[in-house]
Scaffold this motif. Structure first.
Motif, PDB file in Angstrom:
ATOM      1  N   GLY A  13      -7.208   5.725   0.009  1.00 44.51           N
ATOM      2  CA  GLY A  13      -7.118   5.844   1.462  1.00 44.51           C
ATOM      3  C   GLY A  13      -7.501   4.583   2.200  1.00 44.51           C
ATOM      4  N   ASN A  14      -8.250   3.706   1.547  1.00 48.11           N
ATOM      5  CA  ASN A  14      -8.741   2.486   2.201  1.00 48.11           C
ATOM      6  C   ASN A  14      -8.067   1.226   1.683  1.00 48.11           C
ATOM      7  N   LEU A  15      -6.897   1.345   1.064  1.00 48.70           N
ATOM      8  CA  LEU A  15      -6.202   0.167   0.555  1.00 48.70           C
ATOM      9  C   LEU A  15      -5.717  -0.709   1.703  1.00 48.70           C
ATOM     10  N   SER A  16      -5.819  -2.022   1.500  1.00 52.16           N
ATOM     11  CA  SER A  16      -5.254  -2.962   2.474  1.00 52.16           C
ATOM     12  C   SER A  16      -3.741  -2.982   2.317  1.00 52.16           C
ATOM     13  N   GLN A  17      -3.054  -3.652   3.244  1.00 56.81           N
ATOM     14  CA  GLN A  17      -1.593  -3.683   3.201  1.00 56.81           C
ATOM     15  C   GLN A  17      -1.074  -4.272   1.904  1.00 56.81           C
ATOM     16  N   LYS A  18      -1.751  -5.320   1.420  1.00 54.66           N
ATOM     17  CA  LYS A  18      -1.400  -5.936   0.146  1.00 54.66           C
ATOM     18  C   LYS A  18      -2.435  -5.543  -0.903  1.00 54.66           C
ATOM     19  N   VAL A  19      -1.955  -5.006  -2.015  1.00 58.32           N
ATOM     20  CA  VAL A  19      -2.853  -4.558  -3.081  1.00 58.32           C
ATOM     21  C   VAL A  19      -2.751  -5.555  -4.232  1.00 58.32           C
ATOM     22  N   SER A  20      -3.879  -6.144  -4.632  1.00 55.33           N
ATOM     23  CA  SER A  20      -3.873  -7.178  -5.672  1.00 55.33           C
ATOM     24  C   SER A  20      -3.627  -6.567  -7.051  1.00 55.33           C
ATOM     25  N   ALA A  48       0.832  -1.214   0.000  1.00 54.23           N
ATOM     26  CA  ALA A  48       0.000   0.000   0.000  1.00 54.23           C
ATOM     27  C   ALA A  48       0.863   1.260   0.000  1.00 54.23           C
ATOM     28  N   GLY A  49       2.060   1.179   0.612  1.00 50.36           N
ATOM     29  CA  GLY A  49       2.949   2.335   0.685  1.00 50.36           C
ATOM     30  C   GLY A  49       3.409   2.827  -0.671  1.00 50.36           C
ATOM     31  N   GLU A  50       3.398   1.953  -1.677  1.00 50.01           N
ATOM     32  CA  GLU A  50       3.837   2.351  -3.013  1.00 50.01           C
ATOM     33  C   GLU A  50       2.864   3.335  -3.671  1.00 50.01           C
ATOM     34  N   PHE A  51       1.682   3.505  -3.066  1.00 44.92           N
ATOM     35  CA  PHE A  51       0.667   4.406  -3.614  1.00 44.92           C
ATOM     36  C   PHE A  51       0.568   5.704  -2.815  1.00 44.92           C
TER      37      PHE A  51
END
Length: 745
Positions: A644-651, A564-567
């Motif tokens: 803002g609501n992305l989980s830690q892992k983004v598919s 998620a940090g990459e976004f």
């Protein structure tokens, strides 16, 4: 260009596109010159994505002072117009490498270019499209081509040897594909290739509440992309080209067609194999009763009726009655986006210096370049054929200055040399009189002023009172003058004014009358311009978002998931946009309120039914644009919530959705902003028609024009000109007029 030069040296016939007597045609190259490079090489990039590499001393056609002219590249700057050629003549061939081409084979070539590759002894066309598979079945059966569809790997395998060898002519590997020899085929065969190609790699889609559409094709081959622009221009279709980076890091080239008139040509002459693509395109065309015309026309080429409007260009549909040039039918006009200096160490450069017909040729993706040397020769050739006749060169100091003045004068030197050759070379210009005009005889190459050439210098003074009166009569002939206008009085007040000065006075007086009649802008114009200016002021936030989006694309390419940090930076960029959206909403509401007032004005005015209908359609079109803008704003808020609501892992699916949504927001912003600008121009043109009926030019308008426009030639200037005339020839000052009254100049 070096390869072209070698082929020409070896005797190969080479043709280029040239504009001759107002017609675009193919013309054989007579001479290619190789010479030492004397100036830097630059790349001109236009707003439509076209590129051309030239030296700074090479001439390019542009628009200047209301005319299409050629000037050295060194004088061009960002924002200037570049002239492009459209409606390029198609070829006349029906075979490639001795293989006969018909429409079926041509269509199959197009499918190979879009979806095919070569695997050993087979051509594979990768597709799962049922309509395309059925079409290939039909073609292979009719042409006796050995082929079979393999459902397992989703590709159609074609084994026939001659077809495999034919496809190799169009490049092996996605990045190496090209049209190449196909550009010399007959128009119907080229249309079939384009049909196959766009059926595979192309699509038609609607945007923005289905009010606008786009035909788009995407390729990773730069050569194919460039050649597609040329191929489409043979049908009168002017496409744009844009670059983008895909998820695996490759550069893709998007070919975009976006005008309804061009959709009509595409649908009629090219089309898709798939009915599911043809049908929505045809329905969209039928639904559009109001369009933006085929192209934009520079303001400088439009009649003075529209000169008051503070715009850069008009739709050809709006100003078709005011166009000055018949040739414009085959020309397009593009703005220079960038001029980049190339870090190259080329010792030599190559120029197409002679073509059989014309003195210009096509370069880059369709940019019209100029050959001044051939132009001089062509002028004298036509003069000899029409003798007795007069050749008149205006501003000759611009084309024949002293040679060797600076390092970028190689082209100028050639022009002067050619002019000298024509004046007294092996073929004397019998019964041809050459006259030239200049106000700088001191910078003309001295060789031109020697006996037997331009050896007689005559000073033409500013007009006297009687001449000024005649000039006023000429330039006010078509004006509706008020009773208080006295031309004799104006002639007395304009001592020292030249004919051009008087013309400017008359033009300015007319424009003052028009502006006075027009009055203040309508409320809809003020509100819409305020919205456009604000959107332009916040465009930096969208550019930053585009930069951050590219970072995300590179960071997540070929990944099945991402952190998620990459976004985070992309999310910050979106939040930055949101922080400036509240004023935009208020300005949208202001424009919506003024729309009803605009319609009330139109209904009150004495307009033709067709003009009222056009205004009503424009109002509806503008309302749709505002709705699209509001929808885009909603999408931005939704995107911010999603980020803002992305989980830690983004598919991977979420990554694709975020990228697609962000790209859509950025693209819509640019498109909507451009369409709002066009709508504003059309509203201004309607106000012009409403407000300028029965306008009278009064005495006060001429007096204000006189206050603004002063003589362009001062008394001190005249004394200098007289001195130059005495030094380089002889004068016609007042003291010598009587003794020279018998001479006709």
């Amino acid at each position: 260009m070096e390869k072209l030069y070698e082929e020409w040296l070896n005797g190969k016939d080479i043709e280029v596109v040239s504009v001759v007597d107002g017609k675009v045609r193919w013309s054989k190259i007579e001479k290619i010159s190789k010479h030492l490079r004397t100036s830097p090489i630059v790349e001109i990039i236009t707003e439509s994505g076209r590129k051309v590499k030239v030296t700074l001393d090479h001439s390019v056609f542009t628009v200047k002072d209301g005319e299409i002219v050629s000037i050295p590249t060194s004088e061009l700057k960002k924002g200037d117009w570049i002239v492009l050629v459209n409606n390029i003549p198609s070829g006349d061939k029906d075979e490639i490498s001795r293989i006969k081409i018909n429409k079926n084979v041509a269509e199959l070539i197009g499918l190979y270019l879009s979806e095919g590759d070569i695997n050993k002894d087979y051509v594979r066309i990768h597709t799962k499209d049922i309509e395309i598979i059925k079409e290939i079945d039909r073609i292979t059966k009719e042409e006796n081509i050995e082929g079979k569809y393999y459902k397992k790997d989703g590709s159609y395998w074609i084994k026939t040897r001659w077809f495999v060898e034919l496809c190799k002519e169009f490049g092996v590997g996605a990045k190496n594909k090209k049209l190449g020899k196909a550009l010399s085929l007959k128009k119907d065969l080229l249309a079939s290739i384009l049909k196959g190609y766009f059926s595979g790699d192309g699509s038609f889609y609607l945007r923005n509440h289905k009010r606008t559409g786009t035909i788009e094709a995407v390729t990773v081959s730069k050569t194919l992309a460039e050649e597609l622009l040329i191929a489409l221009s043979m049908f009168g279709i002017f496409a744009r080209i844009k670059e983008r980076t895909n998820r695996v890091g490759n550069i893709e080239y998007r070919i975009l067609i976006g005008r309804v008139e061009q959709f009509e040509v595409f649908s009629k002459e090219i089309g898709f194999i798939q009915e599911r693509k043809n049908k929505p395109l045809e329905e969209f065309i039928k639904s559009k009763k109001w369009t933006r015309g085929k192209r934009n026309i520079p303001k400088e080429l439009v009649g003075e009726l529209y000169a008051y409007m503070e715009v850069e260009h008009y739709s050809d549909r709006v100003v078709k009655k005011a166009l000055k040039k018949v040739l414009l039918e085959d020309l397009y006009f593009d703005r220079i986006k960038e001029i980049n200096y190339l870090n190259r160490d080329d010792t030599y450069v190559y120029d197409v210096v002679e073509v059989v017909e014309g003195h210009n040729f096509l370069g880059g993706y369709g940019v019209l370049l100029h050959n001044s040397e051939k132009a001089i020769r062509e002028i004298f050739r036509k003069a000899r054929q029409s003798a007795p006749c007069i050749i008149f060169f205006d501003e000759i100091d611009a084309i024949a200055p002293k040679r060797g003045r600076d390092i970028s004068s190689a082209v100028t030197d050639k022009v002067v040399n050619q002019l000298l050759t024509e004046l007294d070379g092996m073929e004397e210009p019998k019964d041809v009189v050459v006259i030239a005009a200049t106000n700088r005889p001191d910078i003309i190459d001295p060789a031109l002023l020697r006996p037997g050439r331009l050896d007689r210098v005559i000073l033409v003074p500013v007009p006297d009172e009687k001449a000024r009166l005649d000039i006023f009569k000429i330039h006010t002939r078509g004006m509706n003058l008020a009773e208080d206008v006295n031309l004799e009085e104006l002639a007395k007040k304009t001592e020292g004014y030249t004919g051009a000065d008087i013309e400017a006075i008359c033009r300015e007086a007319a424009m003052l009358a028009v502006r006075e009649s027009i009055g203040n802008p309508w409320g809809i114009e003020t509100a819409l311009r305020d919205l456009i200016n604000y959107l332009q002021s916040i465009s930096g936030a969208f550019k930053r978002t585009a930069v951050e989006l590219n970072s995300v694309i590179k960071a997540t390419k070929e990944k099945e998931s991402a952190e998620a940090g990459e976004f985070a930076e992309l999310n910050n960029a979106i939040r930055n946009i949101i922080s400036v959206l509240t004023p935009a909403k208020e300005k949208i509401e202001a424009v919506e309120k003024e729309l009803n007032n605009f319609l009330e004005i139109i209904n009150k005015e004495d307009l033709k039914p067709s003009e009222k209908e056009e205004a009503e359609k424009l109002a509806k079109y503008l309302k749709d644009l505002l709705d699209k803008l509001k929808e885009m704003i909603d999408n931005i808020y939704n995107l911010e919530n999603k980020l803002g609501n992305l989980s830690q892992k983004v598919s991977a699916e979420e990554i694709d959705e975020i990228i697609k949504t962000t790209q859509n927001v950025i693209q819509r912003f640019t498109t909507i902003l451009d369409e709002l600008k066009n709508a504003l121009k059309d509203i201004e043109s309607i106000r012009l028609r409403v407000s300028t009926k029965d306008v009278k030019v009064k005495k006060e308008h001429f007096m204000k024009a006189l206050e603004k426009i002063k003589p362009s030639v001062s008394k001190e200037d005249m004394r200098i000109y007289e001195k130059l005339a005495q030094e380089y020839g002889r004068t016609t000052t007042a003291e010598k007029k009587k003794e020279e009254s018998k001479e006709v100049i």
